[in-house]
Design an enzyme around this catalytic site. Structure first.
Site: not given
Ligand code: NDP
Length: 286
Positions: A52, A96, A119
């Site tokens: 990422k 994460q 997200d």
């Protein structure tokens, strides 16, 4: 034979567009910033986070990685999220998952500013997706939606079956398809006669996590098949093994109208959509 939906190439095209739009935004004085927070040393999570960060830099973003020890307290993690919420150089924040057991995952997610929640997991963004508002859409279903749109611009009235009801894939995917006026069914482990249900699907999205579970004779001829699953099959000789999806690709390819491969389908689109969301956040926040 089905059309192969090349997620890798589609993701590259999306990243190319993002790169151009980023340089335009940078010229106006805003460099998109993506902060990625990782807790602990799970190797798979570290691979995702590294990739990422690398992709973010490639399109011209600032990338900030915060690697925290497994033992970090919930309080300290929440404080970091708060600091990032207030940092004008950061437009997108990604924590994460999964987090260690002593940390309340939902609390952490809901502490991220909804305007920086790239997200799309914050409860405000979940709600906006359900009611059809302008929020952030989770990256994996967003990537699937873009690929389905490429195949079929008007999905109105089509039967869509989403296998899997997780908060990160199945449920948001179903909301997106409903937003396209599909007739949507969400299947899960308690669904009766899953093969028969799948055979009704003009659009079939598999997000289960069971290797090659969906067989050729579950697929309606001509259907669009999106395989979200990533399953590692160990090699018999102790080697690296291979990745397979939730769909029996070799069996399904001659039946489906279009199908995503694993790897090279949904996976690359997920990261590209994270960049897309971050650019959108930077545009909104300035
Ligand atoms: P979850 O484990 O959270 O959810 C799996 C879902 O599948 C559950 O709703 C479960 O039902 C359902 N399920 C399990 N077994 C069956 C069965 N036999 N029949 C029907 N439904 C079943 O997984 P995720 O949604 O997080 O991920 C799904 C897959 O997608 C995984 O392989 C994951 O690695 C992959 N993935 C890929 C991404 C990418 O970027 N390509 C991103 C995210 C995930 P129930 O709720 O009843 O238990």
């Amino acid at each position: 034979m089905a059309d192969l939906i090349d997620g890798k190439a589609r993701a590259q095209t999306l990243r190319d567009t993002i790169k151009v739009e980023t340089s335009e935004l940078v010229a106006k004085g805003t460099t998109p910033g993506l902060a990625v927070v990782i807790v602990g040393s799970d190797p798979a999570s570290q691979v995702y986070v590294r990739s990422k960060g690398k992709m973010a830099k490639e399109v011209g973003f600032n990338s900030f990685t915060h690697e925290l020890p497994e033992s970090i307290s919930q309080k300290d993690l929440l404080e970091l999220v708060d600091t990032l919420n207030n940092d004008a150089a950061v437009h997108g924040i990604l924590v994460q998952l999964p987090l260690p057991n002593h940390i309340d995952e939902q609390l952490v997610i809901n502490t991220i500013s909804p305007d920086k929640d790239v997200d799309g997991f914050h409860i405000n963004n979940v709600g906006k997706l359900v009611i059809g508002g302008e929020g952030f859409v989770p990256c994996t279903p967003l990537g699937c939606w873009l690929m389905i749109k490429d195949q079929c611009a008007d999905m109105s009235g089509m039967n869509a079956v989403v296998v899997g009801r997780s908060n990160i894939v199945g449920k948001p995917m179903a909301s997106l398809l409903l937003g396209e006026s599909c007739t949507v069914t969400i299947a899960h482990s308690r669904t009766r006669d899953l093969p028969a249900l799948c055979r009704t699907a003009d659009i079939l999205v598999a997000a289960v996590g069971r290797p090659e579970m969906i067989k050729a004779d579950w697929i309606k001829p001509g259907a669009i098949v999106i395989d979200v699953g990533i399953n590692r099959i160990d090699a018999e000789d102790g080697g690296r093994g291979r990745l397979v999806g939730d769909v029996d690709f070799a069996g399904a390819e001659p039946v489906a109208g279009a199908i995503t491969p694993v790897p090279g389908g949904v996976g690359p689109m997920t990261i590209a959509c994270l960049l897309r969301n971050t650019l959108q956040a930077a545009r909104r926040l300035g």
